[in-house]
Design a protein around this motif. Structure first.
Motif, PDB file in Angstrom:
ATOM      1  N   PHE A 271       0.947  -1.043   0.122  1.00  0.00           N
ATOM      2  CA  PHE A 271       0.207   0.006   0.076  1.00  0.00           C
ATOM      3  C   PHE A 271       0.813   1.301  -0.146  1.00  0.00           C
ATOM      4  CE2 PHE A 271      -2.958  -3.219   1.396  1.00  0.00           C
ATOM      5  CZ  PHE A 271      -4.100  -2.799   0.715  1.00  0.00           C
ATOM      6  N   HIS A 272       0.307   2.304  -0.936  1.00  0.00           N
ATOM      7  CA  HIS A 272       1.067   3.518  -0.816  1.00  0.00           C
ATOM      8  C   HIS A 272       0.146   4.440  -0.312  1.00  0.00           C
ATOM      9  CE1 HIS A 272       4.339   1.957  -3.644  1.00  0.00           C
ATOM     10  NE2 HIS A 272       3.181   1.154  -3.969  1.00  0.00           N
ATOM     11  N   LEU A 273       0.583   5.082   0.818  1.00  0.00           N
ATOM     12  CA  LEU A 273      -0.267   6.081   1.500  1.00  0.00           C
ATOM     13  C   LEU A 273       0.162   7.499   1.135  1.00  0.00           C
ATOM     14  CD1 LEU A 273      -0.307   4.096   5.099  1.00  0.00           C
ATOM     15  CD2 LEU A 273      -1.778   4.108   2.874  1.00  0.00           C
ATOM     16  N   TYR A 274      -0.831   8.316   0.768  1.00  0.00           N
ATOM     17  CA  TYR A 274      -0.423   9.688   0.575  1.00  0.00           C
ATOM     18  C   TYR A 274      -1.709  10.635   1.297  1.00  0.00           C
ATOM     19  CZ  TYR A 274       1.688   8.406  -3.896  1.00  0.00           C
ATOM     20  OH  TYR A 274       2.399   7.758  -4.943  1.00  0.00           O
ATOM     21  N   THR A 275      -1.180  11.810   1.594  1.00  0.00           N
ATOM     22  CA  THR A 275      -1.948  12.749   2.181  1.00  0.00           C
ATOM     23  C   THR A 275      -1.949  13.974   1.243  1.00  0.00           C
ATOM     24  OG1 THR A 275      -0.134  14.105   3.249  1.00  0.00           O
ATOM     25  CG2 THR A 275      -1.345  12.364   4.531  1.00  0.00           C
ATOM     26  N   VAL A 276      -3.194  14.762   1.082  1.00  0.00           N
ATOM     27  CA  VAL A 276      -3.032  15.778   0.377  1.00  0.00           C
ATOM     28  C   VAL A 276      -2.980  17.140   0.929  1.00  0.00           C
ATOM     29  CG1 VAL A 276      -4.458  14.688  -1.498  1.00  0.00           C
ATOM     30  CG2 VAL A 276      -5.724  16.108   0.407  1.00  0.00           C
ATOM     31  N   PRO A 277      -2.496  18.147   0.480  1.00  0.00           N
ATOM     32  CA  PRO A 277      -2.613  19.571   1.342  1.00  0.00           C
ATOM     33  C   PRO A 277      -3.932  19.981   1.635  1.00  0.00           C
ATOM     34  CG  PRO A 277      -1.433  19.673  -0.895  1.00  0.00           C
ATOM     35  CD  PRO A 277      -2.165  18.575  -0.935  1.00  0.00           C
ATOM     36  N   GLY A 278      -4.187  20.376   2.638  1.00  0.00           N
ATOM     37  CA  GLY A 278      -5.574  20.755   3.165  1.00  0.00           C
ATOM     38  C   GLY A 278      -6.101  21.897   2.551  1.00  0.00           C
ATOM     39  N   GLN A 279      -5.224  23.045   2.255  1.00  0.00           N
ATOM     40  CA  GLN A 279      -6.080  24.569   1.868  1.00  0.00           C
ATOM     41  C   GLN A 279      -6.365  24.160   0.410  1.00  0.00           C
ATOM     42  OE1 GLN A 279      -3.156  24.008   3.684  1.00  0.00           O
ATOM     43  NE2 GLN A 279      -3.503  25.521   5.581  1.00  0.00           N
ATOM     44  N   VAL A 280      -7.395  25.001   0.098  1.00  0.00           N
ATOM     45  CA  VAL A 280      -7.981  25.046  -0.951  1.00  0.00           C
ATOM     46  C   VAL A 280      -7.238  25.511  -2.213  1.00  0.00           C
ATOM     47  CG1 VAL A 280     -10.013  25.868  -2.498  1.00  0.00           C
ATOM     48  CG2 VAL A 280     -10.195  25.388  -0.105  1.00  0.00           C
ATOM     49  N   PHE A 281      -6.156  26.576  -1.833  1.00  0.00           N
ATOM     50  CA  PHE A 281      -5.087  27.227  -2.597  1.00  0.00           C
ATOM     51  C   PHE A 281      -4.443  25.833  -3.412  1.00  0.00           C
ATOM     52  CE2 PHE A 281      -0.792  28.629  -3.210  1.00  0.00           C
ATOM     53  CZ  PHE A 281      -1.084  29.935  -3.653  1.00  0.00           C
ATOM     54  N   TYR A 282      -4.093  24.892  -2.715  1.00  0.00           N
ATOM     55  CA  TYR A 282      -3.465  23.661  -3.600  1.00  0.00           C
ATOM     56  C   TYR A 282      -4.165  22.648  -4.228  1.00  0.00           C
ATOM     57  CZ  TYR A 282       0.430  25.519  -0.873  1.00  0.00           C
ATOM     58  OH  TYR A 282       1.470  26.486  -0.156  1.00  0.00           O
ATOM     59  N   ASP A 283      -5.628  23.189  -4.556  1.00  0.00           N
ATOM     60  CA  ASP A 283      -6.502  22.265  -5.375  1.00  0.00           C
ATOM     61  C   ASP A 283      -5.713  21.429  -6.278  1.00  0.00           C
ATOM     62  OD1 ASP A 283      -8.919  21.359  -5.430  1.00  0.00           O
ATOM     63  OD2 ASP A 283      -9.373  22.334  -7.217  1.00  0.00           O
ATOM     64  N   ALA A 284      -5.050  22.112  -7.355  1.00  0.00           N
ATOM     65  CA  ALA A 284      -4.413  21.382  -8.285  1.00  0.00           C
ATOM     66  C   ALA A 284      -3.451  20.360  -7.809  1.00  0.00           C
ATOM     67  CB  ALA A 284      -3.422  22.255  -9.173  1.00  0.00           C
ATOM     68  N   SER A 285      -2.592  20.457  -6.774  1.00  0.00           N
ATOM     69  CA  SER A 285      -2.199  19.154  -5.997  1.00  0.00           C
ATOM     70  C   SER A 285      -2.975  18.205  -5.457  1.00  0.00           C
ATOM     71  CB  SER A 285      -0.999  19.820  -4.876  1.00  0.00           C
ATOM     72  OG  SER A 285      -0.251  20.760  -5.606  1.00  0.00           O
TER      73      SER A 285
END
Length: 196
Positions: free
Chosen positions: A74-88
């Motif tokens: 399993f590869h676990l990822y988090t995403v940036p929380g801020q809406v500013f980083y939506d593309a990420s």
């Protein structure tokens, strides 16, 4: 979209932890990473931005079983929380096999939870995924704080399809592995359906 490594006889699955800023996504991954045996995990990689970070690591669970003789990694990822980083956030969802939505239980964070959940659905659609059809778990984090929304209210607002709902205090490891097992079990069930 699982990746099969025939040489290593491994099936690689991607699980993304999604949610608003400071809800506990990173805390979940950090706890799993810190309590996983060194021989069962890869490196933790952190891609830092000015105000947030994205974490990633992979690990090979020893007790989740195999699919047609292949071990699952399993590869676990988090995403940036801020809406500013939506593309990420959208990019990190590409090829996802399962999603954990980490909701912040504090009253003042409910709007951020709802906004982030809608954003998740929108970003999944941009890759041709439907939240109603992919492995998905809702984690209610920070249940140890004084100003929290009752579980029933959070479920009424945030549950989408009868998915497992797990109460957690990620900073103390409470509910962290239950959440991971719940999403991993769904991912493996989908893999077995595809292998049949």
């Amino acid at each position: 979209m699982t990746f099969i490594n025939y040489a290593a006889r491994e099936i690689n699955c991607k699980i993304v932890y999604y949610g608003p800023g400071l809800c506990g996504k990173t805390t979940n991954l950090q706890y799993i990473y810190d309590s996983t045996a060194p021989e069962s995990k890869g490196k933790m990689i952190s891609l830092a931005t000015e105000t947030d970070r994205t974490l990633f690591f992979d690990f090979l669970p020893l007790d989740l079983g195999s699919v047609r003789g292949f071990r699952t990694r399993f590869h676990l990822y988090t995403v940036p929380g801020q809406v500013f980083y939506d593309a990420s956030r959208r990019l990190i969802l590409k090829g996802v096999d399962g999603v954990v939505f980490v909701a912040d239980s504090q009253e003042e964070r409910m709007d951020a939870n709802i906004e982030s959940l809608y954003n998740l659905e929108e970003n999944l659609r941009s890759h041709g995924y439907d939240l109603m059809k992919i492995p998905y778990v809702l984690q209610l984090n920070k249940r140890d704080l004084p100003n929290i929304v009752p579980v029933e209210e959070m479920i009424a607002e945030l549950q989408r399809k009868g998915e497992p709902v797990i109460e957690a205090v990620a900073a103390r490891g409470i509910g962290v592995y239950d959440t991971l097992k719940a999403v991993a079990k769904q991912v493996l069930t989908e893999l077995r359906k595809g292998a049949a």
